[in-house]
Design an enzyme around this catalytic site. Structure first.
Site, PDB file in Angstrom:
ATOM      1  N   ARG A 243       1.790  -1.694   4.849  1.00 20.98           N
ATOM      2  CA  ARG A 243       0.938  -0.585   4.429  1.00 20.98           C
ATOM      3  C   ARG A 243       1.585   0.715   4.873  1.00 20.98           C
ATOM      4  O   ARG A 243       2.101   0.818   5.998  1.00 20.98           O
ATOM      5  CB  ARG A 243      -0.452  -0.681   5.069  1.00 20.98           C
ATOM      6  CG  ARG A 243      -1.384  -1.689   4.439  1.00 20.98           C
ATOM      7  CD  ARG A 243      -1.791  -1.315   3.007  1.00 20.98           C
ATOM      8  NE  ARG A 243      -2.704  -2.276   2.418  1.00 20.98           N
ATOM      9  CZ  ARG A 243      -2.325  -3.336   1.694  1.00 20.98           C
ATOM     10  NH1 ARG A 243      -1.043  -3.564   1.461  1.00 20.98           N
ATOM     11  NH2 ARG A 243      -3.224  -4.154   1.176  1.00 20.98           N
ATOM     12  N   GLU A 272      -0.668   6.467  -1.279  1.00 17.96           N
ATOM     13  CA  GLU A 272      -0.468   5.807  -2.560  1.00 17.96           C
ATOM     14  C   GLU A 272      -1.525   6.169  -3.599  1.00 17.96           C
ATOM     15  O   GLU A 272      -2.705   6.182  -3.236  1.00 17.96           O
ATOM     16  CB  GLU A 272      -0.563   4.285  -2.314  1.00 17.96           C
ATOM     17  CG  GLU A 272       0.700   3.541  -2.626  1.00 17.96           C
ATOM     18  CD  GLU A 272       0.619   2.109  -2.136  1.00 17.96           C
ATOM     19  OE1 GLU A 272       1.164   1.847  -1.050  1.00 17.96           O
ATOM     20  OE2 GLU A 272       0.009   1.290  -2.824  1.00 17.96           O
ATOM     21  N   HIS A 290       4.684  -0.531  -4.884  1.00 19.74           N
ATOM     22  CA  HIS A 290       3.792  -1.574  -4.333  1.00 19.74           C
ATOM     23  C   HIS A 290       3.865  -2.871  -5.162  1.00 19.74           C
ATOM     24  O   HIS A 290       2.899  -3.265  -5.813  1.00 19.74           O
ATOM     25  CB  HIS A 290       2.350  -1.057  -4.248  1.00 19.74           C
ATOM     26  CG  HIS A 290       1.520  -1.842  -3.268  1.00 19.74           C
ATOM     27  ND1 HIS A 290       0.543  -1.282  -2.489  1.00 19.74           N
ATOM     28  CD2 HIS A 290       1.529  -3.164  -2.925  1.00 19.74           C
ATOM     29  CE1 HIS A 290      -0.011  -2.205  -1.729  1.00 19.74           C
ATOM     30  NE2 HIS A 290       0.583  -3.368  -1.974  1.00 19.74           N
TER      31      HIS A 290
HETATM   32  C1  8YV Z   1      -2.051  -6.730  -3.460  1.00 20.18           C
HETATM   33  C2  8YV Z   1      -1.293  -6.315  -1.085  1.00 20.18           C
HETATM   34  O1  8YV Z   1      -1.537  -6.876  -4.715  1.00 20.18           O
HETATM   35  O2  8YV Z   1      -2.566  -8.287  -0.856  1.00 20.18           O
HETATM   36  C3  8YV Z   1      -2.205  -7.237  -0.364  1.00 20.18           C
HETATM   37  O3  8YV Z   1      -2.561  -6.898   0.776  1.00 20.18           O
HETATM   38  O4  8YV Z   1      -0.782  -5.438  -0.519  1.00 20.18           O
HETATM   39  C4  8YV Z   1      -0.939  -6.399  -2.524  1.00 20.18           C
HETATM   40  O5  8YV Z   1       0.197  -7.181  -2.641  1.00 20.18           O
HETATM   41  C5  8YV Z   1      -3.126  -5.695  -3.457  1.00 20.18           C
HETATM   42  O6  8YV Z   1      -3.659  -5.501  -2.188  1.00 20.18           O
HETATM   43  C6  8YV Z   1      -4.246  -6.063  -4.414  1.00 20.18           C
HETATM   44  O7  8YV Z   1      -5.500  -5.619  -3.983  1.00 20.18           O
END
Ligand code: 8YV
Length: 328
Positions: A243, A272, A290
């Site tokens: 993140r 983001e 992402h």
């Molecule tokens: C997801 C991600 O696609 O799963 C996670 O924590 O960072 C991503 O790969 C995204 O969060 C979908 O809500």
């Protein structure tokens, strides 16, 4: 549980097979436009569904969750990370929160290795140079990068994804180091020949590559602060597929621009989809939108996890992927 099908509102477009199954099992409302929901739309949605299936683009903070009425019982997140949901506020409002761990581990680890290699070997710079007509023929000293084999990799957060990254990196001849709340089991530590660093500061100062794999919580916000980033050696590179908020992005951009850090490979950003404009201009920053879990397989598996969590709850059992505040 009542026998009626629960009303499920899905906030974004999901893979077709997932949407079809959800419509068979539940009274499902889909988002056909795939436009992220506004705050107003989210408030309206939580007032009239039993289950909300959100994604990272939905900010479910305490103020919004305070508006939860009698109906909503479950937030079945499509994604592993839940930093866009105030889980404590959700639990306090009597809501269960579930996520989709495990099924995106390999894909996120693969993308992490892609970023490590792309950054060290200047893959994007090379491809861009060729497309710009700058490839006038092979030259002994043109486009030189750095070898991965033999480098020291410092992994911050040795959970599922951190461990999967370590396994892959070891196959490339990399030395594995990590910082975590606690050391991993002896079995894993021996398999990876991994060195545990209790002190993040000390690890940072000695690594060639740093990669971030911890969850984003108030405790990990700007864990890689400007002060900590300055501990890195000038040849070091920083990778982030976790993140954006875990790294002070503005400080990182400044250090990359001044050459105090050699490079960065980033798949996630603090604000983001807005990206620090300084980063966009840097040739030593490999930036992706992402894409960690962006494979057909992962997105279908994530959808199936959402379905299992809702179905288990609907059948009166505890969903398998409950997120509890003490886990964060
Ligand atoms: C997801 C991600 O696609 O799963 C996670 O924590 O960072 C991503 O790969 C995204 O969060 C979908 O809500």
């Amino acid at each position: 549980m009542a026998t009626r099908k629960p009303k499920v509102i899905v906030t974004r477009k999901l893979p077709d097979s997932v949407e079809t199954r959800m419509r068979e099992l539940f009274d499902t409302e889909l988002n056909v436009t795939d436009e992220p929901m506004s705050r107003k739309q989210l408030i309206e949605a939580i007032g009239r569904c039993d289950v909300l299936a959100p994604t990272i683009t939905d900010k479910l903070d305490a103020a919004l969750l305070a508006k939860v009425g009698e109906k909503l019982k479950l937030i079945a997140n499509f994604g592993a990370g839940v930093d866009h949901i105030d889980v404590a506020a959700a639990n306090a409002a009597g809501l269960l929160v579930t996520n989709t761990p495990g099924v995106l581990t390999d894909d996120t680890a693969d993308l992490t290795l892609t970023l490590i290699l792309a950054t060290l070997r200047r893959v994007i710079e090379g491809a861009n140079a060729l497309q710009a007509g700058e490839f006038t023929g092979w030259a002994p000293t043109w486009m030189l990068g750095r070898r991965l084999s033999g480098k020291r990799l410092g992994i911050i957060g040795m959970g599922r994804i951190g461990t999967a990254v370590a396994r892959r990196a070891k196959a490339f001849g990399v030395q594995i180091h990590y910082h975590n709340r606690k050391p991993v089991s002896h079995l894993v530590s021996e398999e990876l020949e991994a060195t545990y660093w209790d002190s993040l500061d000390q690890m940072l100062a000695r690594m060639d590559i740093i990669t971030v794999h911890s969850p984003h919580t108030p405790a990990t916000f700007h864990l890689l602060s400007g002060r900590r980033l300055k501990l890195l050696q000038p040849h070091a590179i920083v990778i982030n597929t976790a993140r954006g908020g875990i790294i002070d992005e503005a400080a990182l951009a400044d250090l990359l621009a001044s050459g105090a850090i050699a490079g960065a490979g980033l798949d996630v950003f603090e604000m983001e989809p807005r990206i620090n404009p300084k980063l966009l201009k840097l040739p030593n920053a490999v930036l992706l939108p992402h894409m960690g879990s962006a494979t057909v397989e992962a997105r279908v598996d994530m959808g199936e996890k959402v379905i299992i969590n809702i179905k288990t709850w609907m059948d009166g059992h505890r969903p398998p992927d409950r997120v509890l505040t003490q886990m964060l």
